[in-house]
Design an enzyme around this catalytic site. Structure first.
Site, PDB file in Angstrom:
ATOM      1  N   GLU A 187     -24.902  18.219   8.928  1.00 29.96           N
ATOM      2  CA  GLU A 187     -25.645  17.934   7.875  1.00 29.96           C
ATOM      3  C   GLU A 187     -24.961  17.452   6.510  1.00 29.96           C
ATOM      4  O   GLU A 187     -24.082  18.312   6.122  1.00 29.96           O
ATOM      5  CB  GLU A 187     -26.610  19.197   7.788  1.00 29.96           C
ATOM      6  CG  GLU A 187     -27.404  19.342   6.383  1.00 29.96           C
ATOM      7  CD  GLU A 187     -27.806  20.595   5.983  1.00 29.96           C
ATOM      8  OE1 GLU A 187     -27.389  21.501   6.745  1.00 29.96           O
ATOM      9  OE2 GLU A 187     -28.531  20.791   5.067  1.00 29.96           O
ATOM     10  N   ASP A 242     -29.072  28.384   5.701  1.00 30.61           N
ATOM     11  CA  ASP A 242     -30.347  28.920   5.022  1.00 30.61           C
ATOM     12  C   ASP A 242     -31.393  28.289   5.633  1.00 30.61           C
ATOM     13  O   ASP A 242     -31.385  27.604   6.616  1.00 30.61           O
ATOM     14  CB  ASP A 242     -30.077  28.509   3.520  1.00 30.61           C
ATOM     15  CG  ASP A 242     -29.900  26.970   3.505  1.00 30.61           C
ATOM     16  OD1 ASP A 242     -29.960  26.321   4.434  1.00 30.61           O
ATOM     17  OD2 ASP A 242     -29.668  26.285   2.411  1.00 30.61           O
ATOM     18  N   ASP A 248     -33.296  25.703   4.920  1.00 30.93           N
ATOM     19  CA  ASP A 248     -33.392  24.372   4.995  1.00 30.93           C
ATOM     20  C   ASP A 248     -32.362  23.929   6.339  1.00 30.93           C
ATOM     21  O   ASP A 248     -32.554  23.019   6.968  1.00 30.93           O
ATOM     22  CB  ASP A 248     -32.831  23.867   3.736  1.00 30.93           C
ATOM     23  CG  ASP A 248     -33.840  23.625   2.830  1.00 30.93           C
ATOM     24  OD1 ASP A 248     -35.030  23.911   2.969  1.00 30.93           O
ATOM     25  OD2 ASP A 248     -33.556  23.729   1.523  1.00 30.93           O
TER      26      ASP A 248
END
Ligand code: TSJ
Length: 639
Positions: free
Chosen positions: A427, A502, A504
């Site tokens: 990501e 986390d 997200d």
């Protein structure tokens, strides 16, 4: 069909010794799955009694020590003597393999576990088993150990004269089973399914193992499979209020179908035969699909909702966003295919097709608004499918011309042996940069993805194929997609999703898993998909460094090294806070890292589907729950 069903109608076929010698042959396995199967085998008998119309309540209790009690309020197993065997019928049920109405003729037995073997197998595989029957004011009891009678059937008590029922308690044999602890959620899932599939039944699951808290779940669905559809559509938006319902008997096949469209683009149809799921479908599912395609096309043409010159709607278009339960009861189901999970009876096709065509035709005539909504959605789907086909043809032609053209953002590895190669899907560009520096070039490829990943649950095919990140993954993996999918072309045997630790990050990981699950489920099924586990904390103390992957681990490190001012603790909020060296050391080095392997139990696909759709649907609340529990579908793997 049958009028008399007493002690005599139970036939005797075989002895029990074989069961303890080869338990796997009778219950599939001696793992946790086989253990839970014992409970289903017993409960099936009570469900049969319910289907015969005599039982309304079933209670399943997990006792301390992991014995299980199943109680019902049916007629009670016959206590009279079975003349063929010269034994009480109860004793035949528990000591003779294949005993039971199923093979006796006369009794209409429709349910039955995966292997349909019943109570004697459970008895053979239990350290002990006690059966109690209430009948005509008396309580009869008999005890067994490892399948052998240790006490004759005797009257041990009195009960109210009207009260009838059967109670069976058994302790699975630790000599046989690798696992002897029951999982509440596993039982819960199957019992809920049974309750949806059987009208007028109330099933209670109790867990009395803990001193502090007795867990209890009650499953009672007045609406039967209609409520099953509502349940599956929870967390999605239905396109119309009704659940369309068809029911009928044809050629000896009892057919029940419930369905409702939602605003998603995927189909969720589940089929059952005699209350057992048929993940591979079969003739009943084919009959359903035929009926749906034909009825909607006929209606659409007759009512000018599609033009004479237009193509017919394809079945896939009509089923886009459809949630359906197809449940049939049939006397002699024939299962086919490698795993014997596909229904083969040809009469089932005609029966389902006939019942659904007749009743759906009437329904559509009476509900033109609903018909219009479904057909309009189908036409949209047809257009999107056409656009997707064109987009896919383009990518196909492209790769045919340039050979394999890999995405520009991919930092590929040099080794060409897929079994040695891994791809990290990372990501964010900055974490992607660190990963590229950190990696072991020979075997580790890096594909950085930009923040937002398309939610494939909420997009049509044309958009999905047009999405840059998705195109990059498809070309990097090398397998192609849908009808072109070829797992032998997979370029990496580990696909590792690496996101921030986390919420997200968990969301992005879930979006990626949803894509893989929907478009390349084989990758998950065959165990090629992993989640990287970046550390949550870094502890520095006197120039030494520790990494912790959970709060507990941090605490235990602190317990060891001491808690004082010399500790410097950093909580990592994202991968970006680590430099390349730290990233390598904590998350990418095959010698030190922790990977979680993503697994998918085939038989649980309906529940998995639910998890993904709950997660990706409009409601926010269920999502948090999933992310917290998400370790359930992910098993630890020591790599
Ligand atoms: F199979 C079993 F023994 F494990 C078991 C059977 C376990 C449990 C919890 C329940 C049962 C069971 C069996 N519940 N209800 C029945 N019913 C009969 O066996 C029965 C009773 C009466 C008649 C009849 O024709 O009078 C027929 C049957 C099959």
């Amino acid at each position: 069909m049958s009028t008399e069903y007493g002690a005599d109608q139970i036939q005797i076929l075989e002895g029990l010794e074989a069961v303890r010698k080869r338990p796997g042959m009778y219950i599939g396995s001696t793992s946790s799955r086989g253990l839970h199967h014992l409970v289903y085998e017993i409960v099936d008998n009570s469900v049969d009694e319910a289907l015969a119309g005599f039982c309304h309540n079933i209670v399943v209790t997990i006792n301390k020590g992991d014995s299980v009690t199943v109680t019902d309020d049916g007629r009670g197993i016959p206590v009279g003597i079975n003349t063929k065997a010269g034994l009480p019928a109860v004793e035949v049920v528990f000591t003779v393999l294949h005993a039971g109405g199923k093979f006796g003729g006369g009794g209409y037995k429709v349910s039955g576990g995966l292997h349909g073997v019943g109570a004697s197998v459970v008895n053979a595989l239990s350290e002990w088993l006690i059966v109690e029957i209430c009948h005509e004011g008396k309580v009869y009891q008999q005890k067994y150990e490892r399948g052998k009678v240790v006490e004759r059937l005797t009257v041990v008590d009195t009960c109210e004269p009207e009260k009838t029922g059967t109670k069976v308690t058994f302790l699975p044999d630790k000599e046989i089973f690798e696992e002897t602890v029951f999982d509440f959620d596993t039982l819960k899932q199957r019992l809920r399914e049974m309750a949806f599939l059987t009208k007028n039944i109330r099933i209670v699951l109790r867990d009395e193992r803990s001193e502090e808290e007795i867990k209890e779940k009650v499953f009672h669905y007045e609406g039967g499979i209609r409520e099953f559809v509502t349940y599956l559509n929870r967390g999605k938006t239905p396109l119309y209020e009704d659940t369309i319902y068809c029911e009928g008997m044809r050629d000896g096949v009892y057919v029940e179908v419930a369905m409702q469209h939602n605003d998603s683009y995927t189909e969720g149809s589940y089929s059952f035969v005699n209350n057992i799921t048929t993940p591979e479908g079969g003739t009943h599912l084919t009959g359903f699909k035929n009926a749906l395609t034909k009825t909607f096309n006929d209606y659409a043409r007759a009512n000018k909702l599609i033009k004479d010159s237009d193509q017919n709607l394809a079945g896939d278009d009509i089923r886009e966003g459809l949630t359906a339960i197809i449940s049939i009861k049939i006397e002699e189901p024939q299962f086919e295919g490698q795993t014997k999970q596909k229904l083969g009876n040809s009469e089932a096709r005609g029966a389902v097709e006939g019942v659904v065509t007749d009743q759906l035709t009437v329904y559509l005539e009476q509900h033109p608004q609903v018909a219009k909504i479904i057909i309009e959605k189908s036409v949209m789907s047809q257009r999107a499918r056409e656009a997707a086909r064109k987009a896919r043809d383009l990518t196909r032609r492209k790769s045919a011309l340039d050979g394999l053209s890999l995405p520009g953002k991919l930092a590929d590895c040099s080794d060409k042996d897929p079994s040695k190669c891994e791809i990290y899907i990372v990501e964010g560009d900055s974490a992607g940069g660190s990963a590229k520096t950190a990696r072991s070039r020979a075997t580790q490829a890096i594909l950085p993805l930009r923040g937002k990943i398309l939610n494939v649950e909420k997009a049509r095919l044309d958009r999905i194929y047009g999405n840059a990140e998705i195109k990059a993954m498809i070309t990097a993996f090398g397998t192609g997609i849908h009808e072109d999918f070829d797992i032998s072309k997979l370029r990496y045997h580990k696909i590792i999703i690496m996101t921030d630790a986390d919420v997200d990050g968990a969301h992005i990981a879930t979006l990626l898993l949803t894509f893989l699950y929907r478009f390349m489920p084989e990758l998950i099924k065959q165990g090629y998909v992993y989640l990287a586990q970046p550390p949550l904390f870094k502890l520095e103390r006197n120039k030494k460094v520790w990494y912790a992957y959970s709060d507990e681990q941090l605490q235990s490190i602190l317990d060891e090294v001491g808690r004082d001012q010399n500790n410097k603790i950093q909580r990592y909020k994202g991968l970006g806070e680590m430099d390349a060296e730290q990233l390598w050391e904590t998350t990418m080095d095959p010698a030190k890292r922790i990977l979680k392997k993503v697994t998918m139990d085939e038989a649980q696909s309906s529940e998995i589907d639910l998890i993904f759709t709950t997660l990706m649907g409009d409601q926010v609340e269920p999502r948090r729950e999933f992310i917290e529990e998400n370790a359930k579908n992910v098993k630890n793997l020591d790599v």
